[in-house]
Design a protein around this motif. Sequence first.
Motif, mmCIF file in Angstrom:
data_model
loop_
_atom_site.group_PDB
_atom_site.id
_atom_site.type_symbol
_atom_site.label_atom_id
_atom_site.label_comp_id
_atom_site.label_asym_id
_atom_site.label_seq_id
_atom_site.Cartn_x
_atom_site.Cartn_y
_atom_site.Cartn_z
ATOM 1 N N GLY A 87 67.036 25.181 117.118
ATOM 2 C CA GLY A 87 68.432 25.956 117.072
ATOM 3 C C GLY A 87 68.216 27.323 116.298
ATOM 4 O O GLY A 87 69.224 27.723 115.491
ATOM 5 N N LEU A 88 67.064 27.995 116.406
ATOM 6 C CA LEU A 88 66.911 29.169 115.907
ATOM 7 C C LEU A 88 67.683 30.354 116.436
ATOM 8 O O LEU A 88 67.505 30.465 117.765
ATOM 9 N N PRO A 89 68.018 31.282 115.813
ATOM 10 C CA PRO A 89 68.816 32.529 116.468
ATOM 11 C C PRO A 89 67.928 33.513 116.903
ATOM 12 O O PRO A 89 66.635 33.301 116.792
ATOM 13 N N ALA A 127 60.526 34.531 106.794
ATOM 14 C CA ALA A 127 61.756 34.838 106.088
ATOM 15 C C ALA A 127 62.365 35.740 106.098
ATOM 16 O O ALA A 127 63.685 35.766 105.737
ATOM 17 N N SER A 128 62.057 37.046 106.791
ATOM 18 C CA SER A 128 62.619 38.335 106.548
ATOM 19 C C SER A 128 63.828 38.144 107.236
ATOM 20 O O SER A 128 64.887 38.931 106.843
ATOM 21 N N VAL A 129 63.912 37.707 108.498
ATOM 22 C CA VAL A 129 65.272 37.678 109.327
ATOM 23 C C VAL A 129 66.302 37.201 108.398
ATOM 24 O O VAL A 129 67.537 37.623 108.177
ATOM 25 N N THR A 146 61.013 28.424 111.194
ATOM 26 C CA THR A 146 60.045 29.411 111.788
ATOM 27 C C THR A 146 58.470 29.519 111.024
ATOM 28 O O THR A 146 57.769 29.625 112.041
ATOM 29 N N VAL A 147 58.467 29.342 109.782
ATOM 30 C CA VAL A 147 57.042 29.219 109.319
ATOM 31 C C VAL A 147 56.244 27.961 110.101
ATOM 32 O O VAL A 147 55.237 28.115 110.566
#
Length: 287
Positions: A87-89, A127-129, A146-147
Amino acid sequence: MSAVFVAGEAAGRAVPVVAGVLGAGGVAVAALPSRVRMRTELRKRWRTWALAAPLFLGAFFLGGAGAFALAAGLGVVAVGEYARMAGLPPGERLVLGAGAVALPGLAWAAPGALDPRTAGVLLVAAASVALLSGDTATGFTRACRTVFGLLWIPVSLTGLVLLGDTAVAVGVAVAFGDVGAWCGGTALGRRGPLSRPLSPLSPNKTWAGVAGAAAATAAALAAVGAFTLVVWAAVLVGCVLGDLLESMVKREAGVKDAGSWLPGFGGLLDRVDSLLVALALTMVVTL
């Protein structure tokens, strides 16, 4: 460069082994009577194997460029399937896709750059987004997923470039291990101590399947001249844990398969889940 050249030689040694097994398997599947419940499914799987095997082995005959292209191609498709399940954007999907190409590219062009500095860049990128979006509700979950996706897929696939001839052996052994696990579970997993499930994550996976995978991976590594105890252990553990790891992801996502486009398997991630962990563990014990 020399490692990849040797990988082409290793692929050449693997060709008759894989061709022989595919030929025998094709005859066996074609001869299955219509009353066999899984006949159609097994025929689909054999056709997928028959297409995937030359693509996998053929990439190594093209040298470093072929190994990179294989790793990047598998990575882009696999991270897309993973991002959809997690479910990642779009922002996180872009990070994963970039990592799927950049990390194998570094492994090919500048392997010395894969060091703690790379780990730092991956952490910041993952982590940036979420950080920049100011997501206070799900930002931490997004960053963690994400990691994990970067470590599980692009980092593992760099092994196709870095491991040279061993990458060929691992790929062939994992494929044999999957078949061996199915055969072992079918033949020995109905009753007795080996019928016990490995984990609630995948109740159909039994210790009989592990026994079948152990025998098949050992035979495959020996057949291509790459058997050592540490590589065999890495491949076997990868076969077992890789499947369970993806099952964990799919159960939380509430899906049966990572995709539906790969006949007999579902998605690409359903096919390479064991390979990813096997490559990662083989890099740990050999590099």
